[in-house]
Write an enzyme that holds these catalytic residues in place. Structure first.
Site, PDB file in Angstrom:
ATOM      1  N   GLY A   1     -21.216  29.309 -10.080  1.00 18.46           N
ATOM      2  CA  GLY A   1     -21.357  27.886 -10.373  1.00 18.46           C
ATOM      3  C   GLY A   1     -22.084  27.707 -11.679  1.00 18.46           C
TER       4      GLY A   1
ATOM      5  CB  CYS B   1     -22.750  26.684  -4.210  1.00 18.99           C
ATOM      6  SG  CYS B   1     -22.236  25.026  -3.996  1.00 18.99           S
TER       7      CYS B   1
ATOM      8  CG  ASN C   1     -21.575  28.880  -1.121  1.00 19.21           C
ATOM      9  OD1 ASN C   1     -20.632  28.242  -1.577  1.00 19.21           O
ATOM     10  ND2 ASN C   1     -21.574  30.196  -1.045  1.00 19.21           N
ATOM     11  N   GLY C   2     -20.383  25.800   0.346  1.00 21.40           N
ATOM     12  CA  GLY C   2     -19.258  25.629   1.260  1.00 21.40           C
ATOM     13  C   GLY C   2     -18.774  24.197   1.295  1.00 21.40           C
TER      14      GLY C   2
ATOM     15  CE1 TYR D   1     -12.218  34.568 -11.434  1.00 25.33           C
ATOM     16  CE2 TYR D   1     -12.390  32.764  -9.863  1.00 25.33           C
ATOM     17  CZ  TYR D   1     -12.561  33.256 -11.134  1.00 25.33           C
ATOM     18  OH  TYR D   1     -13.062  32.457 -12.117  1.00 25.33           O
TER      19      TYR D   1
END
Lengths: 484, 484, 484, 484
Positions: free
Chosen positions: C38, C12, C113-114, C254
């Protein structure tokens, strides 16, 4: 209902307005009232001070114009529009009308309701001398004829072109400085003129489209007439010498909306009279009358009143469209049919019912209707059809493409009755039809075209002559004196 | 028509099937037959060997399930579905049912038709102890009550929850091993059980949805009953002690489809009898009877037969939807109205007409109908309403949110007649309604709820008590003995 | 590229703004800059004077917000938003965040997020005591913990909840009167604070989203911190005692955009240094360096500069998306691959090339890249990977679900080289990664999480402990002292 | 980037395949590789044993062909396709190619890349003799010329037509029995022939489209050549006598994909050489080189290597498209620009940067790029353009419609530098361009068209002569000897 479910389709509806600042929006309204005449494509071309703007697409009007901006862009004080029934295989936007042509000397838009009998021949001749077409339809032929005419004025060019094409046509044309309507010499399709309170003129396939924009009816365009509307008003000219009214009787039987008047005859009332006549011609002892919704409710009311039987709601039509892709299995397919029409068990159970339908095309829908009613407990089902048996194709704009698909072309009334599983079956007579429509024209069949019932086509068949002769029986050939 | 155009909306329709390999598709068919009960959202949850899969969305069924793959993915031998009318402001997909809950001990789906009178109180209490909601609706309350119950078995938990919620509800629940239906102790909403030929059981809001899947009607679920369907068959239990039938009379008047039967009474026939009764109660000298399509055609047929007047098609409904965004100017707005309904000049011109409508909510639609008919030349327009005047809100699942919007709450029949511009106006009496529906239950009003007509609510109003008392007149308060 | 094509996905991106009249639109801009984190769902919740409005949907931001009206309706001076990568099987809108909860005492929105390591346990416990969930994600757990907390104030309830959940999380919350951000005690995910010129505060997963709204960077949120933003400004508190920075090294390798800074380190520069280090660690004689676009261009530039070789465009990425449904036959499938990436024959023909890629997941994309280059005439292809071999799953928010899918978990570097068909293959060392990122934190691995490279997870694995132990080799178990 | 953002658009890309059972799908792949040449419409026509089927629509290829069924319906062993950049005002599907014509003697499809200089004259003449057009484009002119030719065979008719049209054109035609490509006598547009392993022949605007279908390059079509492909193989004929190569230099500078080869020259390599030459022509002391992504990365690499400076990623392009309707306020508009391009503060802060761009059209994008970099802290910004100043319109197929829009037509280099706010600005020389492309043709400018740089058009301007003369300065008129 049978006409609707079994693929008897009108080719088009046309509408135009000259002299209103909201011309495109009014055309949208008018086409909305004509949507029943064609559901597979729609388009509008507006005239913005001589420059034409167009928008068209596949599907229902509400699918094509699915965003207010599309109408907003069609500026101008005049507009013409078209709703189309697309014959199978031609379902691309290229065939959606009005066609919009742009020339160095001005823009031009053209819409067409009907079918030419010499369209193929003309197209071939024009192609051989360099003509290029973008659509499958023979509508473009008129444009080519106009542009190639050696006459001096546009109106003369147009008259020459109108005398060259044969068959059924109501054309609507838009030029920078005028809007034009034209009807074939037999007047197969209806076309009516009205006027709005602000003075704007309106042309429409049916008077229900005049009503929706609150336009006052002025007159019907007559066979072989040409109407030119511009800022000075309108002028009507006769462009053809030999005219003979032969309006499509299916307009009265099924196509037109019940609130429309055609040549002064209200469609609902004509259907009701047909139902009453049917009761006289083919009475039967029963407990109630049931109309197949929605198209046969008028005839059912007539039949019920004439017979003294109660008019009941024994069949209900689902007003919501089901997705056809919800592909049922064989078992479920039967249930899929029920998504369009339901029998009312609480009404028909144990009763002898007379079912009134507008027509029988292939017979499969009638068979399902009988089956639905019997499953719902009806003791007897007597089918009465408020039109004569359909036996021949139409070449003037109705999509009855092949004789082989018409059950009455091959079976007797008794055989059809057995096929559909009814306890009895009767059709309205041609005389009954002619008299209950009651146009009282001094013309064969009182001014109606009844060719799909008896093969008596009011014009030569041109491109179709050969295939027609091959499709009929020797007896037919002998009977139809025109082929003598 | 007035009910339809003036915003009298049903909250929902529910459907479920247990024991058929095509369960989700059958549910699609069933919801299609119930589409008239809710057009703003739809969803289906299937049971695939205990694992539930769901899909839902905003809009008509055909818009939500617009791709075959959506149905294909809903595998399993059982499914429940829901069509929803979303009240304004809550139009997000979060509120579309069935709700799908996933727990460590199994999946659970829930659908609801109706409205709770103690939903707000329960929600508040549950929130104060940690309850979390994802929707605005009070449907989730039941799930919370079940999950918090200290009862041992699921059915006991459910019964406890059903006894805690008050108001109008028909619930449909899906668990890994069973499908459940439950009706409130007054049975405000209909719910019927049927069986398909393969043995599968079907539950539906109306019997027309049984018919569409060819299911045989078994029985109506009765007030306070709970039905549990699993692979062994079905069992019905009474979960509540004090039950008293008070089925929503608007189901007979407007909501239900004419082909449905409710507690054995066919809806079309009840409406026809109401029309006949109306002719007796309020006759008038005229030339014809006209029903406002489609919902008032049954009553019009009854009125016509009883009065001996012809039943004519004086108003036509356009079967195609027009885009509402085609925003007309003020002048065009009037014409926009005509896109839904047209008067048939050829029928009504110069005639004295009796117009039958199902109800009057705000009165604006009735006024337009009268205006349309007069513009089309009707000499006199006599409005007859096949139900009593709407004066009070419904708290059990119909969206009549405010008394202030109901014209009959503030005006006398004579004042309403003047407002709509009719030559005369009359409503059906409450007695007339009760007798022509004819449930013959040993309950007040023969088993009907007529609270929106006379304020006599069959239950306490809970969350709404205060606002109701503030909205009514002192005379009302005195009259309504329950508030004594 | 390999990471991208082979399914290494971030879960996310989150963004929030407090104090700007165009809050929802700014959030749209911010999410646009975070779209790479995302692509399968997006949502925004705005705060309109304490009332929250939300909109969310499946797909790219531009697909979800495909009409200006959606943003227009999200009124208010504050907003939070979320872009989501949906794991397979959960692709329904129910899982799209921010989640919006409505309570009697106010609305609440939550984005995450996670990934929690004890989410399953907590969910189970909460369900057993009546908790109800609408999504599959473990994000809702936090909301339940807050609502059930017996602490007195909301902030105390929140802190208790934050100390109860374990794993990787950056939360963004919106209440009527404040916006809150919170980071887990290891700070696995980045979260940065900025300020716009009008004083509005902005929180975002990456600094590139601060830049897009011209917000000035203030500071990074640190592990175990909680930031509360309201109309009085912001306050930052430490809610956890034991914190130890272990930021996901894949952010540098990345995920993050090259223009973002994480804890002060520019991502492009870190990648370029990694490329240079790789040139030192694993040099090879060749004619040119080629980066796999777009993610490996920075590392390629670093390798080229350090090695003195020219940096060429030997591979081109097609910037347009091809429809995946254009299902090719087996023969065409190979050509389908070419739709994303093309080798430049004019550049590589006859040359010895060094290809720099960010990572190898399954190895299939690397094999195709080697094949493309060889077909285009490359004489030798030497693959250099700018990160260490991926051997273990991530439990903190990257979608590396199974060890079995990671080629380096089962094959040696030499075996991988053979599998992909390269002439040589080398990876960056863990030391090289740590030193070139250069966070210089006083923490293991310089403050980076490198668990997917060596299995050294900085937290207990909770729900995943058992499956992790079952998936690794006995040698691994012995080596990983934490399991001793 | 400037070319891209400032509206320098290619008119089209064309692709065709003959002899493969998956012809339409391969054409989809080929057009996908050519999508950069036109994004506003796409179409494919397949040849199914002599019958042509077509599908076309507005938007990107993936929007037009958004359903597998569209490709499935395009059956046959041959197909041609087209991607189009639609000039403003003509954005209707009528203008999307290939055009499909149906004649009594066969179907015909036509696609066109380029622009005719005598299209208006020819159209006028053809209209005056009855020709009818359906599109705005001058592509149809060729069809009319063919159909009206008095030559005996189709190939003779085609040759006559090709000698009648003037300007820039690469045509692709499909007939029942052959596929044809034709290039104008100057070869303004590239067109290459390849062969697949199964023997099928492929024609494409660029070699990158041959690569995507794994076709082996055979040869470039040369100016004035006609290639006829049928089941017997291919034949190439010269249809024009006076040919002189003048390939559009913008193909090398901006339009073509870097992996394409044009007349044997790799586009990336040409750009890199141009960058290196620019470093020699206009060096400047600085800390780093930055390419504007994506089109200027090759030139930046060349500049960096030649200057010995590091090549850094100082600007990042967002790979996701933002909705343009998210209309920002004036304040937000500036931020909207940032949605396409971001400066990397961590790279450029405090640094002297050289920015390499492909071209400057209006100058507004360059000004924003300079501003972005300065806001991100760049100490100095030196702009270097890898092509000469754009001063004149193109009449052969690039959309540079008006001189007035070209900043270099009105301002000196110094004035432009001030306008964009750079610290210095320099362009590549025409000689530098010609030498670094290096076609080495025995033709003016080495076989390149450089007319937009110096007004030296290789053909007469036909329809455009008058407007060109009116738009240029008296000095220009004197200088340009062709007008002497």
């Amino acid at each position: 209902m049978s006409a609707e479910l079994e693929g008897l389709h009108e080719e088009c509806g046309i509408f135009g307005v000259w002299g209103h600042p909201d011309a495109a929006r009014l055309t949208y309204f008018g086409l909305h009232a004509l949507q029943h005449r064609g559901q597979e494509g729609a388009g509008i071309v507006s005239n913005d001070n001589g420059e034409l703007h167009g928008y068209r697409g596949l599907g229902l009007l509400s699918q094509v114009f699915n965003d207010n901006s599309q109408i907003e862009r069609l500026k101008g004080n005049a507009a013409i529009g078209h709703v189309r029934y697309a014959t199978s295989g031609s379902g691309t936007v290229d065939n959606i009308q009005p066609f919009l042509f742009r020339f160095y000397d001005g823009d031009f838009a053209l819409a067409h309701n009907g079918n030419l009998t010499n369209g193929r021949q003309l197209r071939r001749v024009l192609e051989e001398t360099g003509g290029i077409y973008h659509s499958n339809s023979d509508t473009e032929v008129l444009m080519h004829l106009i542009r190639r005419s050696s006459k001096r004025t546009f109106i003369e060019q147009l008259k020459e072109a109108l005398n060259t094409v044969h068959g059924g046509f109501a054309y609507m044309l838009m030029k920078n400085d005028c809007m034009i309507g034209a009807l074939d010499p037999n007047g197969f399709r209806p076309l009516s003129l009205g006027q709005m309170t602000n003075g704007a003129y309106v042309l429409a396939s049916e008077t229900c489209a005049l009503d929706i924009v609150s336009a006052r009816f002025i007159r019907d365009i007559q066979p072989g007439e040409l109407i030119i509307i511009n800022d000075d008003g309108y002028t009507i000219e006769k462009y053809a010498d030999n005219t003979q009214k032969a309006i499509c009787s299916m307009e009265f039987i099924y196509f037109a909306r019940p609130d429309s008047n055609i040549y002064g005859v209200n469609v609902h009332s004509a259907r009701k009279r047909a139902g009453a006549r049917l009761a006289q011609e083919s009475p039967v002892e029963a407990d109630m009358v049931i109309g197949v919704p929605n198209s046969s409710l008028s005839a059912a009311a007539g039949y019920a009143e004439a017979s003294g039987l109660p008019n009941e709601m024994g069949l209900v039509k689902n007003q919501y469209v089901a997705r056809t892709f919800i592909q049922p299995t064989q078992e479920l397919r039967e249930q899929g049919v029920r998504m369009k029409l339901s029998a009312v068990r609480g009404v028909v159970e144990g009763k002898r019912v007379i079912v009134i339908d507008d027509s029988i095309v292939r017979g499969t829908t009638s068979r399902r209707i009988v089956q639905l009613l019997k499953e719902a407990g009806a003791a007897e089902v007597h089918m009465r059809i408020a039109s004569p048996p359909l036996r021949y194709p139409c070449y003037y704009g109705i999509d009855i493409s092949r004789t082989s698909e018409l059950i009455a072309a091959h079976k007797s009334v008794q055989e059809i009755c057995e096929f559909i599983g009814a306890d009895s079956l009767a059709y309205l007579s041609i005389d009954g039809l002619v008299e209950t429509v009651g146009l009282q024209e001094d013309a064969p069949y009182g001014g109606l075209c009844v060719a799909y019932f008896n093969g008596d086509y009011p014009t030569s068949l041109g491109d179709y002559e050969k295939e027609f002769l091959e499709s009929i029986t020797p007896e037919d050939k002998e009977r139809l004196t025109r082929f003598a």
